[in-house]
Design an enzyme around this catalytic site. Structure first.
Site, short mmCIF file in Angstrom:
data_model
loop_
_atom_site.label_atom_id
_atom_site.label_comp_id
_atom_site.label_asym_id
_atom_site.label_seq_id
_atom_site.Cartn_x
_atom_site.Cartn_y
_atom_site.Cartn_z
N CYS A 1 0.82 -1.22 0.00
CA CYS A 1 0.00 0.00 0.00
C CYS A 1 0.85 1.27 0.00
O CYS A 1 0.48 2.28 -0.60
CB CYS A 1 -0.93 0.00 1.21
SG CYS A 1 -2.03 -1.45 1.28
N ASP B 1 -24.02 -32.93 -8.01
CA ASP B 1 -24.13 -31.47 -7.90
C ASP B 1 -24.50 -30.84 -9.23
O ASP B 1 -25.32 -29.91 -9.29
CB ASP B 1 -22.82 -30.89 -7.39
CG ASP B 1 -22.83 -29.37 -7.35
OD1 ASP B 1 -23.67 -28.81 -6.62
OD2 ASP B 1 -22.03 -28.75 -8.06
#
Length: 598
Positions: A225, A568
């Site tokens: 940062c 699924d």
């Protein structure tokens, strides 16, 4: 791509072409020298070539870049290059075609590779390839991606997996920069560190004599940062000064309300002035709430995101970007967390629920509770006599468990069916605590003398080649079977995805089955075939290893995970699906000898 898909953003809410150019001109006038069009997927916008051409005319703009999933790149790149495109990033999380389809929920791997080759052919150097590394999904491909740079001018950028709303992030899925670097150095110990610019988001390395290089974007484990110099404008015209923050300022609304250039500069300056020291001020990053970039930056005919490089502003790389994000839903910007976190995994201040330390504490508590009251017994499979039981500790908790010992596979403590009365708890069998017959092994190897779960010490066993084959059957019914056969399911190619799931399952067995050893598998084959006579998918999994313990559990896990994946992917068609006949078919190697099911 989320399993449930995404909702389109109304076109009226997106920045128009002219609005993009107006904002770009303003930022360049204020000193921005690089703009990146990204997403989502910018190359599905029909006027993307025109946008690049207009950006190229802005005096003072030095670099125009694109981040793309690569599906349309080969077709558009010649025109983009002619329009003035300087640099390319391509998002690619796997080099396995079937796994690619599983991740992005559409075909297109070969188109992406064609796009990479076209970029190299047209002279882009380096061609950057962004790979988000996730444990259990693609961390096993690290070395393959490094090898990908050997003969081509590529910069493969390994990106730490970052948390965003909806991406089901957890710390256990994140593979840190240090861990990735260690893995690469084990294969290439002479890996060289390369110099980089102060504002670079990546740590660059190169294998000697390789044409390309690799980089690591350490947004989670070692944030950057302090040197970050980027801003974002989203597809719907919001300014973001930090990727991690949910604070956004609508430049679109100010533009459309007739704000002057000076007013826009003041609005932007005020937003930049509110930028936090790191990660939008969220020092426990896992608590952050932030709509993921797929929810911001792309739509069918969406506006590309502008990434604007300006001094001392937040970073812009697509750390969380996944290939195949084509559509944009409207997203809530501020949902309540609903969860309190304990100690941070990086600072020691807070930890995520489900972290390793918490799991170890929970396991210790479970074992301690079990030690107070144990009822362990075994039934003689050849007789109808009552089970003999030894109770220890407090009589207030009753553990009841009937266990069948598989005399062929040698599986004992792990293979048990349980019958529980109200308020009862199940307990694994104990060694030396029951008078009934135990089966061919004579003892239960995964239990210590006090009846507690224990991992077997295999250190003194000789190495030998071990193989195992397991199978499973998934009965789908006529309708779902026909759709699988015709590859008509919305989620994609069922057989291809289930095959990858089975292979992944075999490699993760020791993480799923508590007392299994972490075995270096030398070979895994998962095959799926269609049985029209019973409308079923027949699964067979083979595992092989050179080691001290067998691979039966790996083969059974592979067959089971493949079967569950078939379920699924088909459950939207019907829930009348039966998974059956999960069994060990054969095994070779080991002290107990070979086994072949009749």
């Amino acid at each position: 791509m989320p399993e449930e898909g995404v909702q389109l953003t109304p076109k009226s809410e997106l920045l128009t072409t002219q609005e993009i150019i107006t904002l770009a001109r303003l930022f360049v006038k204020e000193g921005v020298d690089k703009i990146r069009l990204t997403g989502g997927e910018p190359l599905i916008r029909p006027d993307v070539v025109d946008i690049v051409a207009q950006l190229y005319k802005l005096e003072g703009l030095q670099t125009i870049a694109v981040t793309t999933n690569g599906i349309n790149l080969a077709r558009l790149l010649p025109r983009l290059k002619e329009a003035g495109l300087d640099a390319i990033n391509i998002s690619l999380d796997t080099l396995v075609p079937a796994k690619f389809e599983f991740i992005v929920r559409r075909k297109g791997f070969h188109k992406v590779m064609e796009g990479i080759n076209k970029a190299v052919e047209l002279g882009y150097n380096p061609v950057k390839v962004n790979c988000v590394v996730m444990r259990g999904l693609n961390e096993d491909e690290l070395l393959d991606f490094v090898a990908f740079t050997k003969n081509q001018p590529l910069d493969v950028r390994f990106i730490e997996y970052m948390p965003f709303d909806g991406n089901k992030w957890n710390f256990k899925k994140m593979v840190s920069y240090k861990e990735m670097l260690d893995t690469v150095r084990q294969r290439w110990p002479d890996l060289e560190k390369l110099p980089c610019e102060a504002s670079s988001t990546a740590k660059a390395y190169k294998v000697p004599d390789f044409q390309g290089q690799i980089s690591f974007i350490t947004s989670m484990s070692e944030h950057f940062c302090g040197s970050c110099n980027r801003l974002r404008i989203t597809a719907d015209g919001n300014l973001k000064v930090c990727l991690f923050g949910n604070s956004e300022v609508s430049l679109r609304d100010h533009l459309r309300s007739g704000a002057s250039e000076d007013e826009l500069v003041q609005i932007i300056g005020a937003a930049v002035g509110r930028k936090k020291k790191q990660h939008a001020g969220m020092f426990n990053i896992a608590q952050m709430k932030n709509r993921p970039m797929i929810l911001i930056e792309a739509a069918l005919k969406s506006t590309p995101l502008l990434q604007d490089a300006v001094p001392n502003l937040p970073s812009s790389k697509q750390w969380g970007h996944r290939p195949g994000h084509w559509l944009t839903p409207r997203a809530s910007l501020s949902k309540q967390m609903g969860k309190a976190f304990k100690k941070n995994v990086f600072t020691g201040q807070h930890a995520l629920p489900g972290s390793r330390s918490e799991q170890q504490q929970l396991a210790a508590e479970i074992l301690q509770a079990q030690a107070h009251s144990i009822c362990i017994f075994q039934k003689n499979l050849s007789s109808s006599s009552d089970t003999k039981c030894l109770r220890t500790g407090s009589p207030s908790i009753q553990h009841t468990s009937h266990t069948a010992v598989d005399s062929h596979s040698g599986a004992t403590a792990g293979n048990q069916s349980e019958e529980k009365g109200p308020g009862s708890h199940s307990k694994a069998l104990g060694s030396g605590l029951c008078a009934s017959e135990r089966g061919p092994s004579g003892s239960l190897t995964h239990i210590d003398q006090e009846g507690r779960a224990a991992m077997v010490d295999v250190g003194k066993k000789p190495d030998s080649e071990r193989t195992a084959v397991a199978s499973a059957v998934v009965r789908l019914g006529e309708k779902a079977f026909g759709m699988v056969r015709q590859n008509q399911l919305k989620k994609g190619d069922v057989l291809a995805v289930a095959q990858i799931a089975g292979i992944q399952g075999a490699k993760l067995t020791s993480q799923l089955i508590p007392l299994c050893h972490n075995i270096p598998l030398s070979h895994v084959v998962v095959s799926l075939s269609l049985d029209e006579s019973s409308w079923a998918v027949v699964i067979q999994a083979l595992c092989r290893s050179q080691g001290k313990t067998g691979v039966e559990m790996e083969a059974l896990t592979a067959a089971s995970l493949a079967a569950l994946t078939v379920y699924d992917m088909c459950k939207a068609v019907t829930h009348d699906i039966v998974i059956e006949e999960v069994k060990l078919v054969s095994k070779t190697g080991g002290q107990r000898g070979d086994f072949q099911r009749g």
